[in-house]
Each structure stands twice: as structure tokens, then as C-alpha cells.
Design a protein around this motif. Structure first.
Motif, PDB file in Angstrom:
ATOM      1  N   VAL A 173     -10.327  -3.993   8.618  1.00 18.49           N
ATOM      2  CA  VAL A 173     -11.613  -3.298   8.553  1.00 18.49           C
ATOM      3  C   VAL A 173     -12.235  -3.637   7.196  1.00 18.49           C
ATOM      4  CG1 VAL A 173     -11.096  -1.435  10.154  1.00 18.49           C
ATOM      5  CG2 VAL A 173     -10.410  -1.200   7.761  1.00 18.49           C
ATOM      6  N   PRO A 174     -13.548  -3.848   7.134  1.00 16.44           N
ATOM      7  CA  PRO A 174     -14.170  -4.312   5.890  1.00 16.44           C
ATOM      8  C   PRO A 174     -14.203  -3.271   4.772  1.00 16.44           C
ATOM      9  CG  PRO A 174     -15.819  -3.980   7.597  1.00 16.44           C
ATOM     10  CD  PRO A 174     -14.497  -3.840   8.263  1.00 16.44           C
ATOM     11  N   TYR A 175     -14.079  -1.987   5.100  1.00 11.50           N
ATOM     12  CA  TYR A 175     -14.073  -0.949   4.066  1.00 11.50           C
ATOM     13  C   TYR A 175     -13.397   0.297   4.620  1.00 11.50           C
ATOM     14  CZ  TYR A 175     -17.910   1.138   6.741  1.00 11.50           C
ATOM     15  OH  TYR A 175     -18.655   1.688   7.745  1.00 11.50           O
ATOM     16  N   ILE A 176     -12.914   1.146   3.716  1.00  9.78           N
ATOM     17  CA  ILE A 176     -12.299   2.419   4.135  1.00  9.78           C
ATOM     18  C   ILE A 176     -12.696   3.590   3.244  1.00  9.78           C
ATOM     19  CG2 ILE A 176     -10.279   1.313   5.167  1.00  9.78           C
ATOM     20  CD1 ILE A 176      -8.728   2.198   2.608  1.00  9.78           C
ATOM     21  N   ARG A 177     -13.269   3.322   2.081  1.00 12.95           N
ATOM     22  CA  ARG A 177     -13.551   4.409   1.137  1.00 12.95           C
ATOM     23  C   ARG A 177     -14.692   5.305   1.614  1.00 12.95           C
ATOM     24  NH1 ARG A 177     -13.464   0.785  -4.433  1.00 12.95           N
ATOM     25  NH2 ARG A 177     -11.182   0.588  -4.615  1.00 12.95           N
ATOM     26  N   ALA A 178     -15.763   4.710   2.108  1.00 16.52           N
ATOM     27  CA  ALA A 178     -16.986   5.467   2.378  1.00 16.52           C
ATOM     28  C   ALA A 178     -16.831   6.402   3.574  1.00 16.52           C
ATOM     29  CB  ALA A 178     -18.151   4.506   2.597  1.00 16.52           C
ATOM     30  N   CYS A 227       1.875   2.129   4.949  1.00 16.86           N
ATOM     31  CA  CYS A 227       1.222   2.417   3.664  1.00 16.86           C
ATOM     32  C   CYS A 227      -0.143   3.092   3.823  1.00 16.86           C
ATOM     33  CB  CYS A 227       1.093   1.133   2.843  1.00 16.86           C
ATOM     34  SG  CYS A 227       2.659   0.293   2.536  1.00 16.86           S
ATOM     35  N   GLN A 228      -0.105   4.385   4.079  1.00 16.52           N
ATOM     36  CA  GLN A 228      -1.353   5.110   4.331  1.00 16.52           C
ATOM     37  C   GLN A 228      -1.592   6.167   3.247  1.00 16.52           C
ATOM     38  OE1 GLN A 228      -0.532   6.127   8.451  1.00 16.52           O
ATOM     39  NE2 GLN A 228       0.570   7.986   7.876  1.00 16.52           N
ATOM     40  N   ALA A 229      -2.059   5.716   2.084  1.00 12.59           N
ATOM     41  CA  ALA A 229      -2.397   6.634   0.997  1.00 12.59           C
ATOM     42  C   ALA A 229      -3.714   7.325   1.342  1.00 12.59           C
ATOM     43  CB  ALA A 229      -2.494   5.884  -0.324  1.00 12.59           C
ATOM     44  N   TRP A 230      -3.638   8.577   1.734  1.00  8.71           N
ATOM     45  CA  TRP A 230      -4.802   9.338   2.194  1.00  8.71           C
ATOM     46  C   TRP A 230      -5.917   9.316   1.173  1.00  8.71           C
ATOM     47  CZ3 TRP A 230      -7.327  13.554   0.186  1.00  8.71           C
ATOM     48  CH2 TRP A 230      -8.197  14.236   1.043  1.00  8.71           C
ATOM     49  N   TYR A 231      -5.587   9.416  -0.094  1.00  8.66           N
ATOM     50  CA  TYR A 231      -6.578   9.545  -1.160  1.00  8.66           C
ATOM     51  C   TYR A 231      -7.285   8.229  -1.472  1.00  8.66           C
ATOM     52  CZ  TYR A 231      -2.176   8.262  -3.411  1.00  8.66           C
ATOM     53  OH  TYR A 231      -0.973   7.659  -3.713  1.00  8.66           O
ATOM     54  N   HIS A 232      -6.796   7.106  -0.936  1.00 10.08           N
ATOM     55  CA  HIS A 232      -7.433   5.821  -1.190  1.00 10.08           C
ATOM     56  C   HIS A 232      -8.465   5.439  -0.134  1.00 10.08           C
ATOM     57  CE1 HIS A 232      -4.311   3.952  -4.171  1.00 10.08           C
ATOM     58  NE2 HIS A 232      -5.097   4.848  -4.728  1.00 10.08           N
ATOM     59  N   GLY A 238      -7.300   1.043  -1.509  1.00 13.55           N
ATOM     60  CA  GLY A 238      -8.737   1.051  -1.271  1.00 13.55           C
ATOM     61  C   GLY A 238      -9.214  -0.068  -0.370  1.00 13.55           C
ATOM     62  N   ASP A 239     -10.490  -0.447  -0.523  1.00  9.94           N
ATOM     63  CA  ASP A 239     -11.118  -1.374   0.419  1.00  9.94           C
ATOM     64  C   ASP A 239     -10.429  -2.729   0.484  1.00  9.94           C
ATOM     65  OD1 ASP A 239     -12.991   0.517   1.095  1.00  9.94           O
ATOM     66  OD2 ASP A 239     -14.557  -0.267  -0.236  1.00  9.94           O
ATOM     67  N   GLY A 240     -10.055  -3.278  -0.644  1.00 11.73           N
ATOM     68  CA  GLY A 240      -9.462  -4.614  -0.659  1.00 11.73           C
ATOM     69  C   GLY A 240     -10.504  -5.709  -0.500  1.00 11.73           C
TER      70      GLY A 240
END
Length: 521
Positions: A491-496, A168-173, A447-449
Motif C-alpha cells: 500500500v502506498p501509505y499508512i499514516r494518514a 510486524c504491526q506497530a499500531w502507532y506507526h 511508517g509509510d516506507g
């Protein structure tokens, strides 16, 4: 590996095969199965770097694997041809036992043809088992990045191996930063359990990754072969995904988003006619093959693809790779239909293939690699095995049979890290444990979750559930004769950005001969 005959229902398969436009010659040339291939005379010179999508390996055996690359000097070109002329190009591959290629042990030439998006899938044999190898490609004076893979152990070996599961690798998220941590852990093999791409249009409404919007070409949902090719190019542009492919061989199975959300067999969830949907499935399956390190048997014949298969890791584990989309019944209209005894998730032929493989396996473990949650959660989760309770019970009965080797199920789809035991009878919480399931969270989707969310209580209401976390990440595993260990990493975040460090959330172990998972301190 066992094939399943194409269904004879629906539109004529020959028309779809013609629509796909892939002849046996193109398949053999790209896989290196037709002797030394030659590029078409007079093909324009490739002046720009053609290896922008990286390299990959897959399907590891004790003596080789499948290699992959796709020539694409302009990967996001609107026509889906990656900036390549409509001509064939010779691509030379090399496999060595050292990173500097001083000990080349196998080499060959394949042809990258426009019919397959200038992808190549050479099959390598004759290597030593359980050994690290390095590989690269060359074309038109350009040299690819170097990838590495480890061959599987010898068939009689009981040696251990490490693995990772992802999905589940939504590039845009968000960024694929979990792969940075995965590469650092250096697993022997990666199991990718579905949703390599997403078909949805990408716009400001769903763009959570801190990056520019990819443009008007991606604002619409994928539908044509060119659409799917360009969408793969976008997702594969992520440097951490490319690094993960180069670091280890992958064994992949698709879920729904490689075609269309929640599809079932020949049915679109969104009301497309059967003919229109099967044409879409045909081009989606073709693009999937073109962009992943898959064996030649996985290339679609029209809308039908041979995706379930079996691999072996020495004498330790049999890997049963399942296809839970292509043969499943549609979502039930009511509870009577949901609990109908004949409903199937895998289709009758694949069920027989799986049960036979489980019963005849002579390895220490059976590992099931599949797409959607098998553990019982709630009746309304009808896209999961909860929507197919009779089919689930048939499988649980086989897993619990005397003489069937202990099993562990690895699952994607749910965008959460979840662990639970599989019971002989979910109606009786005190019934025997017959297997354990480790559901992997997403690499980027949603997103981050957060550690807990609106679904925590839903999943954790039952005594057979052991763990839940809503952040992005993957599972890091270890298999040996005594136990299967699964560590949930996040990982604690992915958006930034893609700089988030990997952290360990929890570890569980399934001991051989002791059903059920135990928490490891």
C-alpha cells in the motif's frame, strides 16, 4: 506436533507457574475439553457488547480448527480485564456450512474465565475437509460477528491452496490498511510471522498514525500481565485487523516484540535479571495465548511455551512453524563466538525435531514459517541467521539432502519486502540453490516506507538476492503440485488513513524440481 522439555536452568519453574495463576481447569474450560462448562453462579449481567475484539480462527486441519474470542466490553480498561467482572461466563459457539447458520454442523459451550482474560479457544473437530465454514459466538444475549474458515484438504489430497504472509504491526506507526487488500484477495490461510504487538511505550515521539494518542496507560513499556493485555486490546481495536482475522484462519508464531526487543532464550537484551525477565516472559506468553487463536498446547507453563509445531495441508505441503526466540543463543560478543560451531538459533531439541520432520515429510513441499532473515546479508546482522552461521549451515545441509522434499522459507521481521535464494554454501556464490526465502514487509512498522531506502544496497549486494522494496504490505501466495508462487503486494501509505489501495509489486515462482526462484511476468 512434538514437545520440547522445559529447560531445568534458571529460577524454579513451579514458582512461575504459580505466578501465572492458570490452572488446568481454566485451560480445559476455555478450550472446551472438559465437557459442558458452567459459568459461576450469580455472575453480573453483561449489558454492554462483549465482542468488541472480534473473532478469529486458527490452526486449520482437515477436520476442524481452533476458534477464538475474548469477552471485553471495555477492552482498554486499565486493569487488563476488559471491563469484565471477575467471574466465569458461558460462551456458546456454532459452526455452520452457510452464512445464515441454517446448516449448523457443530456447536458447543465453553467458559470464559478471568484467569485467561475471559478468552476462549474451542477446538472444533469432525468437519468436512477442504470446505468453507462459518462460525459465531453467543454470550449473555449478545452475538458476535461472523467469521469464516476453510478446513485443510484431506491428507491424501494434492489440491492447491492460497495463503498470505504478514508480520510486524506497530499500531502507532500507521493504519493496518494492507489487511483490507488481503481480505479482498480471500486467502485460504494467513501465516503471521511475528511482532503482533510492540512493547515500547507510545507517545508523541513515536506516534505516526493519524489518530489520538491512546493515553497515559500506554506511555510506558509493557511489563505486567495487565500491560500486555491492554496492549493487545489496543492493537486488536484496528478494524482491518479484526476483518482479516474473521476472513481466514491464521497460523501464528511470535518474534521478540511480543515480549521484549531482541531477547534470546532466558536473556534480556536490556540487562534485566534472569528472574525478572523470566517472570516478564511468563506473563507475555500468557497474554499472547489469550489474544490469539492458538491450540491449548501453546499456553505457557510459567515462562515456557510450546510454540513450534507442524501442520499439514493435504498431500501438498507440510508446514514447519518455528520458534526462533525461546531457545536461541544470545547475540555473539565477537566474531569468534559468532562462528562457533555449536551456536544455535532453534536449540538442539528443536533442530532435531525440524530435521526429522524435513526428512520424513511425505508431502510435495516443505514450507518453513519463521521469524528472522535466513539468507546471508552481512556479518553485523547478528539478530538474524547471520549471527548464527553454523546453525544456518546445518539447516541448509538438510534442505539440500537427496530425498528431502523441495522447500520454501517464509520470514517476517525485516520491515521490507525481500526475496532471495538460499545457497548450499554462501561462501561460494556458484554453489547450488537448496531453497528460496520470501521475507515479508511489515503491516505498519516503520511508517509509510518507500521503494528504496538506506538498506537497499546492504541487502541487494549479493547475486543470490532477487527483490527489495521498502513499503508496507504483505505476501500473497499460491501453492500447488507444480509451483509455489509469491506476489509482493503493498500500500502506498499508512499514516494518514486506512484507505490506500493495494498494488502488486512483483511476483516470483519456485517450480517443483527446479531450485531457485524465477520472476513471473
Amino acid at each position: 506436533m512434538s514437545s520440547v522439555p522445559p529447560s531445568s536452568s534458571g529460577p524454579d519453574r513451579r514458582s512461575f507457574l504459580q505466578a501465572a495463576g492458570v490452572g488446568i481447569g481454566a485451560l480445559l474450560a476455555g478450550a472446551g475439553l472438559a465437557g459442558q462448562a458452567e459459568a459461576a453462579g450469580g455472575a453480573p449481567r453483561l449489558r454492554d457488547e462483549p465482542f468488541r475484539l472480534g473473532v478469529a480462527s486458527g490452526e486449520p486441519t482437515s477436520d476442524g480448527c481452533v476458534l477464538w474470542t475474548r469477552l471485553a466490553p471495555e477492552p482498554l480498561a486499565d486493569d487488563g480485564h476488559g471491563g469484565m467482572p471477575r467471574a466465569g461466563y458461558d460462551v456458546r459457539w456454532q459452526v455452520a456450512e452457510d452464512e445464515r447458520f441454517r446448516r449448523v454442523v457443530r456447536s458447543g459451550t465453553v467458559t470464559a474465565l478471568p484467569e485467561l482474560g475471559h478468552s476462549v479457544h474451542p477446538q472444533v473437530h469432525g468437519l468436512r475437509p477442504g470446505r468453507q465454514h462459518f462460525y459465531r459466538f453467543r454470550a449473555q444475549g449478545h452475538t458476535s460477528p461472523v467469521g469464516r474458515f476453510r478446513t485443510a484438504p484431506h491428507a491424501r489430497s494434492g489440491g492447491a491452496f492460497t495463503f498470505a504472509t504478514a508480520s510486524c504491526q506497530a499500531w502507532y506507526h500507521g493504519h493496518f490498511s494492507a489487511y483490507r487488500d488481503l481480505v479482498a484477495k480471500d486467502p485460504d490461510v494467513v501465516f503471521f510471522l511475528g511482532d503482533y504487538i510492540y512493547e515500547y511505550g507510545i507517545s508523541a515521539a513515536n506516534m505516526e498514525r493519524n489518530a489520538p494518542l491512546p493515553g497515559a496507560r500506554h506511555e510506558r513499556e509493557t511489563n505486567t500481565l495487565a500491560d500486555y493485555r491492554v496492549r493487545y486490546s489496543l492493537f486488536k481495536s484496528d478494524p482491518d485487523l479484526q476483518a482479516a482475522h474473521a476472513a481466514a484462519p491464521w497460523i501464528l508464531t511470535p518474534d521478540d516484540h511480543e515480549v521484549q526487543n531482541d531477547y534470546a532464550d532466558e536473556k534480556s537484551y536490556y540487562g534485566l535479571s534472569e528472574e525478572d525477565f523470566l517472570l516478564r516472559r511468563a506473563v507475555a506468553y500468557r497474554a499472547y495465548y489469550e489474544n490469539c487463536p492458538l491450540p491449548p498446547l501453546a499456553l505457557a507453563h510459567g515462562p515456557d511455551a510450546q510454540l513450534h509445531r507442524r501442520l499439514r495441508y493435504g498431500g501438498l505441503a507440510t508446514l514447519h512453524v518455528l520458534d526462533a526466540r525461546q531457545y536461541r543463543d544470545s547475540k555473539p560478543a565477537n566474531t569468534d563466538e559468532q562462528y562457533a560451531p555449536g551456536r544455535t538459533m532453534l536449540g538442539a531439541a528443536q533442530e532435531r525435531w525440524l530435521y526429522r520432520g524435513l526428512r520424513t515429510s511425505d508431502t510435495r513441499w516443505n514450507l518453513l514459517l519463521q521469524q528472522v532473515g535466513m539468507v546471508k546479508v552481512t556479518e553485523n546482522r547478528v539478530d538474524q541467521w547471520d549471527g548464527y552461521p553454523a546453525a544456518r549451515q546445518r539447516l541448509l545441509d538438510v534442505l539440500g539432502e537427496r530425498g528431502v522434499a523441495p522447500s520454501v522459507v517464509f520470514t517476517g521481521d525485516c520491515h521490507r519486502s525481500i526475496a532471495g535464494d538460499l545457497l548450499a554454501d554462501f561462501a561460494d556464490p556458484k554453489s547450488a540453490v537448496v531453497s528460496s526465502e520470501f521475507l515479508v514487509t511489515s503491516i505498519a512498522s516503520d511508517g509509510d516506507g518507500a521503494p528504496t531506502d538506506n538498506y537497499t544496497k546492504d541487502w541487494m549486494q549479493h547475486p543470490w538476492m532477487k527483490f527489495y522494496d521498502g513499503r508496507r504490505g504483505y505476501v500473497l501466495g499460491h501453492a500447488d503440485a507444480g509451483a509455489i508462487t509469491a506476489e509482493y503486494r503493498a500500500v502506498p501509505y499508512i499514516r494518514a488513513d486506512n484507505q490506500a489501495p493495494g498494488i502488486s509489486l512483483d511476483r516470483f515462482e519456485v517450480e517443483h524440481g527446479r531450485p531457485g526462484m524465477q520472476k513471473v511476468s
